[in-house]
Design a protein around this motif. Structure first.
Motif, PDB file in Angstrom:
ATOM      1  N   LEU A  43      48.357  56.313  39.240  1.00 37.88           N
ATOM      2  CA  LEU A  43      46.900  56.290  39.117  1.00 37.88           C
ATOM      3  C   LEU A  43      46.462  55.326  38.023  1.00 37.88           C
ATOM      4  N   LEU A  44      47.184  55.299  36.896  1.00 35.71           N
ATOM      5  CA  LEU A  44      46.845  54.370  35.814  1.00 35.71           C
ATOM      6  C   LEU A  44      46.995  52.925  36.275  1.00 35.71           C
ATOM      7  N   LYS A  45      48.037  52.656  37.054  1.00 34.56           N
ATOM      8  CA  LYS A  45      48.231  51.299  37.581  1.00 34.56           C
ATOM      9  C   LYS A  45      47.060  50.906  38.475  1.00 34.56           C
ATOM     10  N   LEU A  46      46.627  51.834  39.342  1.00 34.73           N
ATOM     11  CA  LEU A  46      45.512  51.536  40.237  1.00 34.73           C
ATOM     12  C   LEU A  46      44.221  51.309  39.451  1.00 34.73           C
ATOM     13  N   VAL A  47      43.978  52.137  38.443  1.00 33.96           N
ATOM     14  CA  VAL A  47      42.783  51.977  37.607  1.00 33.96           C
ATOM     15  C   VAL A  47      42.798  50.601  36.939  1.00 33.96           C
ATOM     16  N   ASN A  48      43.942  50.217  36.398  1.00 37.90           N
ATOM     17  CA  ASN A  48      44.049  48.917  35.738  1.00 37.90           C
ATOM     18  C   ASN A  48      43.788  47.774  36.717  1.00 37.90           C
ATOM     19  N   GLN A  49      44.299  47.900  37.952  1.00 37.38           N
ATOM     20  CA  GLN A  49      44.102  46.850  38.942  1.00 37.38           C
ATOM     21  C   GLN A  49      42.632  46.729  39.344  1.00 37.38           C
ATOM     22  N   VAL A  50      41.988  47.873  39.580  1.00 41.84           N
ATOM     23  CA  VAL A  50      40.579  47.850  39.982  1.00 41.84           C
ATOM     24  C   VAL A  50      39.717  47.243  38.872  1.00 41.84           C
ATOM     25  N   LEU A  51      39.973  47.633  37.624  1.00 35.78           N
ATOM     26  CA  LEU A  51      39.203  47.090  36.507  1.00 35.78           C
ATOM     27  C   LEU A  51      39.464  45.601  36.320  1.00 35.78           C
ATOM     28  N   GLU A  52      40.699  45.169  36.555  1.00 41.10           N
ATOM     29  CA  GLU A  52      41.022  43.748  36.417  1.00 41.10           C
ATOM     30  C   GLU A  52      40.300  42.933  37.484  1.00 41.10           C
ATOM     31  N   ILE A  53      40.253  43.434  38.718  1.00 41.30           N
ATOM     32  CA  ILE A  53      39.535  42.721  39.770  1.00 41.30           C
ATOM     33  C   ILE A  53      38.046  42.656  39.454  1.00 41.30           C
ATOM     34  N   ALA A  54      37.491  43.765  38.974  1.00 41.97           N
ATOM     35  CA  ALA A  54      36.069  43.772  38.610  1.00 41.97           C
ATOM     36  C   ALA A  54      35.799  42.763  37.498  1.00 41.97           C
ATOM     37  N   ARG A  55      36.699  42.675  36.530  1.00 48.78           N
ATOM     38  CA  ARG A  55      36.541  41.718  35.431  1.00 48.78           C
ATOM     39  C   ARG A  55      36.611  40.278  35.946  1.00 48.78           C
ATOM     40  N   LEU A  56      37.557  40.015  36.848  1.00 49.03           N
ATOM     41  CA  LEU A  56      37.733  38.659  37.359  1.00 49.03           C
ATOM     42  C   LEU A  56      36.601  38.238  38.283  1.00 49.03           C
ATOM     43  N   GLN A  57      36.051  39.189  39.034  1.00 51.69           N
ATOM     44  CA  GLN A  57      34.952  38.859  39.936  1.00 51.69           C
ATOM     45  C   GLN A  57      33.625  38.708  39.198  1.00 51.69           C
TER      46      GLN A  57
END
Length: 255
Positions: free
Chosen positions: A82-96
Motif C-alpha cells: 500500500l505504501l508503494k502504491l501511495v508513493n506511486q500515485v503521489l509521484e504521478i500527481a507531482r509529475l503531472q
C-alpha cells in the motif's frame, strides 16, 4: 463578478498577468495539498509497518499461537504494498502538475545503475535473475536530474526483473547517439502485444492492463518513468512482441 468577466475588462497585458498569478496560486495550492496528503497517508502507514514488524519478530516475547506471527507478517507485507502504491500515485500527481522543474547536471551512469541495482537486489535474488551491464566501466554520462534519473531507471529495471522468467537475464546497455544517450533495458519475459503498449504509458488506466494481468501492483512504473523522462527533456520508448520480452529505451541529453 465571474473571474472570466473580470479578466475581459482588463487590458490584454494586465489580463495575462492576472491569469498567470491565478495559475501560480493554483499550482501552489496543488503542491500544498500533495504535501498534506503525503504526510497524512504515510504517517499511519509507517506506524502499521513498524508495529507489525515488531509483532512479526516477536521482539517482546512469543505471541502465543503461531497464526499471530503469520498474520503480523501479512499485515506488514500488505502495508508495504500500500505504501508503494501511495508513493506511486503521489509521484504521478507531482509529475503531472506544475511541480518545481528538475535540475539537470552531468550524471555518470555507472553510479546511477549501481544504486538502482542495489534497490532491486532483493527481487533479483528471489527470482534468480542475472543482470548484465554491457561496458560497465565505460558508460557515457547524461545530463539529468540525479533523483529523476534514478527514478526512471529504477522503474524500468524493476519491471524487467519482475517480468523476467525465473533464472532469466536482464541486459542493460547505453550508447551515445550524437547529442543524446540511449539507455536500453531488455528482459526475457513473455512480452506484450504491441497494441497494449500505449496503455502502459497512461496513468490510472481503468481495468486490467498488460502488467497487472501477470503480476501484483497497479502497473504505474512505466507511466512514472515516461513522465520523468519528459520532465528532464528526454523520452521513453517501449518495444515488445509476444514471446520476445520487453525492451525499454530511455533517451536523455548527453552531458
Amino acid at each position: 463578478m465571474p473571474p472570466a468577466a473580470h479578466l475581459r475588462r482588463l487590458p490584454p497585458r494586465a489580463a495575462r498577468r492576472a491569469t498567470t498569478a491565478d495559475e501560480s496560486a493554483g499550482d501552489e495550492q496543488k503542491r500544498s495539498f500533495l504535501r498534506m496528503v503525503s504526510h497524512e497517508l504515510r504517517t499511519p502507514l509507517n506506524s502499521i509497518l513498524g508495529f507489525s514488524e515488531i509483532l512479526a519478530s516477536e521482539l517482546y516475547g512469543p505471541l502465543g499461537a503461531p497464526q499471530y506471527k503469520e498474520y503480523a507478517e501479512i499485515i506488514r507485507g500488505s502495508g508495504q504494498k500500500l505504501l508503494k502504491l501511495v508513493n506511486q500515485v503521489l509521484e504521478i500527481a507531482r509529475l503531472q502538475g506544475d511541480a518545481p522543474p528538475f535540475e539537470p547536471q552531468a550524471e555518470p551512469l555507472e553510479a546511477a545503475i549501481d544504486e538502482v541495482l542495489a534497490g532491486v537486489a532483493e527481487e533479483v535474488a528471489a527470482r534468480g535473475v542475472a543482470v548484465e551491464v554491457a561496458g560497465r566501466d565505460h558508460l557515457p554520462a547524461v545530463s539529468a536530474d540525479p533523483r529523476g534519473l534514478r527514478s526512471a531507471l529504477f522503474q524500468i529495471v524493476h519491471n524487467a526483473v519482475v517480468f523476467s522468467p525465473e533464472g532469466g537475464t536482464v541486459r542493460i546497455s547505453a550508447q551515445a547517439l550524437g547529442s543524446t544517450v540511449e539507455i536500453v533495458v531488455r528482459d526475457e519475459g513473455e512480452g506484450l502485444d504491441p497494441a497494449d503498449l500505449p496503455r502502459l504509458m497512461a496513468p490510472f488506466e481503468q481495468g486490467e492492463n498488460a502488467l497487472t494481468r501477470s503480476a501484483e501492483g497497479a502497473g504505474l512504473g512505466l507511466s512514472i518513468a515516461d513522465l520523468t523522462c519528459r520532465a528532464m527533456g528526454g523520452r521513453l520508448k517501449i518495444a515488445s512482441k509476444p514471446g520476445r520480452g520487453v525492451t525499454a529505451g530511455i533517451r536523455l541529453p548527453a552531458a
